[in-house]
Design a protein around this motif. Structure first.
Motif, PDB file in Angstrom:
ATOM      1  N   PRO A 228     -28.037 -37.042  16.621  1.00 40.61           N
ATOM      2  CA  PRO A 228     -27.748 -38.328  16.523  1.00 40.61           C
ATOM      3  C   PRO A 228     -26.160 -38.217  15.454  1.00 40.61           C
ATOM      4  N   PHE A 229     -25.839 -39.282  15.686  1.00 38.79           N
ATOM      5  CA  PHE A 229     -24.311 -39.601  14.731  1.00 38.79           C
ATOM      6  C   PHE A 229     -24.236 -40.656  14.325  1.00 38.79           C
TER       7      PHE A 229
ATOM      8  N   SER B 213     -24.427 -37.935   9.882  1.00 33.96           N
ATOM      9  CA  SER B 213     -25.056 -36.546  11.493  1.00 33.96           C
ATOM     10  C   SER B 213     -26.855 -36.343  11.130  1.00 33.96           C
ATOM     11  N   GLY B 214     -27.676 -36.372  12.000  1.00 34.93           N
ATOM     12  CA  GLY B 214     -28.976 -35.886  11.418  1.00 34.93           C
ATOM     13  C   GLY B 214     -29.248 -34.116  13.027  1.00 34.93           C
ATOM     14  N   ALA B 215     -30.503 -33.667  11.957  1.00 36.24           N
ATOM     15  CA  ALA B 215     -30.686 -32.952  12.869  1.00 36.24           C
ATOM     16  C   ALA B 215     -31.036 -32.568  14.296  1.00 36.24           C
ATOM     17  N   PRO B 216     -31.082 -31.938  15.071  1.00 36.52           N
ATOM     18  CA  PRO B 216     -31.681 -32.103  16.842  1.00 36.52           C
ATOM     19  C   PRO B 216     -32.879 -32.765  17.145  1.00 36.52           C
TER      20      PRO B 216
ATOM     21  N   ASN C 249     -30.518 -34.536   6.724  1.00 37.45           N
ATOM     22  CA  ASN C 249     -28.918 -35.814   6.838  1.00 37.45           C
ATOM     23  C   ASN C 249     -28.280 -35.478   5.865  1.00 37.45           C
ATOM     24  N   ALA C 250     -27.216 -35.369   6.312  1.00 40.19           N
ATOM     25  CA  ALA C 250     -26.259 -34.578   5.087  1.00 40.19           C
ATOM     26  C   ALA C 250     -24.738 -36.186   5.905  1.00 40.19           C
TER      27      ALA C 250
ATOM     28  N   GLY D  55     -14.900 -30.285  14.393  1.00 40.02           N
ATOM     29  CA  GLY D  55     -15.885 -28.950  14.170  1.00 40.02           C
ATOM     30  C   GLY D  55     -15.852 -28.705  12.914  1.00 40.02           C
ATOM     31  N   ALA D  56     -16.173 -29.712  12.193  1.00 39.39           N
ATOM     32  CA  ALA D  56     -17.243 -29.361  10.799  1.00 39.39           C
ATOM     33  C   ALA D  56     -19.021 -29.227  11.160  1.00 39.39           C
ATOM     34  N   VAL D  57     -19.318 -28.270  10.450  1.00 40.14           N
ATOM     35  CA  VAL D  57     -20.871 -28.473  10.182  1.00 40.14           C
ATOM     36  C   VAL D  57     -21.731 -29.090   9.202  1.00 40.14           C
ATOM     37  N   HIS D  58     -22.641 -29.573   9.886  1.00 35.64           N
ATOM     38  CA  HIS D  58     -23.856 -29.816   8.940  1.00 35.64           C
ATOM     39  C   HIS D  58     -25.346 -30.005   9.259  1.00 35.64           C
ATOM     40  N   ALA D  59     -25.796 -29.935   7.820  1.00 30.82           N
ATOM     41  CA  ALA D  59     -27.084 -30.460   7.822  1.00 30.82           C
ATOM     42  C   ALA D  59     -28.038 -29.476   8.136  1.00 30.82           C
TER      43      ALA D  59
END
Length: 381
Positions: free
Chosen positions: A41-42, A52-55, A75-76, A87-91
């Motif tokens: 989710p975005f 964004s959230g984790a899968p 979530n971050a 390409g950024a990486v989140h949470a």
């Protein structure tokens, strides 16, 4: 693709249809087959902030969970709206929206994006352009079809070129109205008359629309429409039934059965669509078979005219007195809850909601794969 298909859902957004988008996202998350898909989710806030959230391993329990409150440590927030695309990486889970090549690893990429955004900044080609730049498959219309479908003036000009039957309309910008209001009033009263409908050129869900019965109401309606866009469109009033058709496909689209909206209000405005719950959908519409077939053919023609792909809902007026068909508009990202007209039309046509989701994801990947063979640059010797 092997294993689960990783699908990024983008929803929310800065448009006036933010809450409608949340309803759509909730519906898709509840219906998606988690044995086939991994959903990431975005969320885009009303201020344009990306989070964004984790899968997801299962549907969320409530709409409130979709917005990722700032106190949710799982979530971050994304500080830059472009970051998740490039390409950024989140949470948790190292989630990113980027192509496999750009991200470097399959685990950090998405297979396809489903932009569940309605209205401006989502249905107008902007998010589509971002995804094109990132070279990611995405569900629905491309940049051109989205932009044309969102701008009612450009849409009607394309339809006119295609020879599709339409009501009389006029349009102008805020600057043109302010510089020569008297001229435009005379032109509108001569060409269209009263009553007439005044709409922002770029908006959905019937936001900002008014029915004007005299000059005073017309001036007020134009002022109201300018709150939502710099350009307005004025259309003649037609005593007609409101008919809708769902279109699905890419280069060889198919049309659903025909449905009818019976509005609870004088016209099908935002309140009638989403608030009072009294408007009725009649599927299939009670119209002659030959009329229904003509409407379906016109819907496909309109879809191809704007270079549509994936899905669209095409709306028509059917004159009560003369049974004449007028195309009203094309909606390239229609409401998509199980109770929305688009999926209901396909359900009546023999395609249930979950199968419709599968088809849309498949069509997105097919379209993207076909585009990879196109050469966009040339070496100069």
């Amino acid at each position: 693709m092997s294993g689960k298909i990783r699908v990024g859902l983008i929803y929310g957004g800065k448009s006036g249809e933010h809450d409608v988008s949340l309803q759509t996202a909730m519906a898709v998350m509840k219906a998606v087959d988690f044995t086939k898909y991994e959903v990431v989710p975005f969320y885009i806030s009303k201020k344009g902030e990306w989070k964004s959230g984790a899968p997801l391993l299962a549907p969320v329990a409530s709409k409130e969970e979709l917005t990722f409150s700032s106190g949710d440590s799982a979530n971050a927030p994304v500080s830059n709206a472009l970051a998740p695309i490039f390409g950024a990486v989140h949470a948790k889970g190292d989630v990113a929206i980027s192509s496999a090549a750009a991200a470097g690893t399959k685990e950090a990429s998405l297979d396809v994006v489903f932009p569940l955004l309605h209205g401006t900044f989502g249905e107008d080609g902007t998010i589509q352009g971002l995804l094109e730049m990132a070279n990611i498959p995405y569900v629905g219309a491309g940049v051109l079809a989205s932009a044309v479908g969102m701008d009612k003036v450009m849409m009607k000009k394309v339809f006119a070129q295609e020879g599709l039957p339409q009501c009389i309309f006029r349009h102008f910008t805020r600057t043109e109205w302010e510089k020569n209001r008297a001229y435009h009033l005379i032109e509108l009263e001569t060409a269209i008359g009263y009553p007439c409908f005044v709409k922002p050129a770029n908006l959905g869900s019937s936001v900002g629309i008014s029915k004007a019965r005299n000059q005073e109401e017309l001036i007020q309606a134009v002022s109201f429409a300018f709150q939502y866009d710099r350009k307005v469109i004025i259309e003649e009033n037609i005593d007609a039934r409101e008919i809708e058709v769902a279109v699905l496909g890419n280069d060889e689209p198919q049309a659903s059965v025909v449905g009818e909206i019976v509005s609870s209000n004088e016209f099908y405005d935002y309140k009638a669509k989403y608030v009072d719950g009294k408007s009725a959908m009649v599927i299939p519409a009670d119209i002659p078979a030959e009329t229904a077939e003509q409407v379906r053919q016109l819907a496909v023609q309109a879809f191809l005219a704007v270079d549509g792909s994936g899905l669209s809902r095409v709306d028509f007026f059917l004159g009560k007195a003369d049974q004449k068909i007028y195309i009203n508009e094309i909606n390239t990202m229609p409401g998509f809850t199980p109770y929305s007209m688009y999926p209901l039309l396909w359900q009546e046509s023999g395609k249930p909601y979950t199968e419709l989701l599968d088809d849309l994801i498949r069509l997105a990947v097919e379209r993207h794969t076909a585009k990879q063979s196109i050469q966009y640059s040339f070496d100069v010797e």
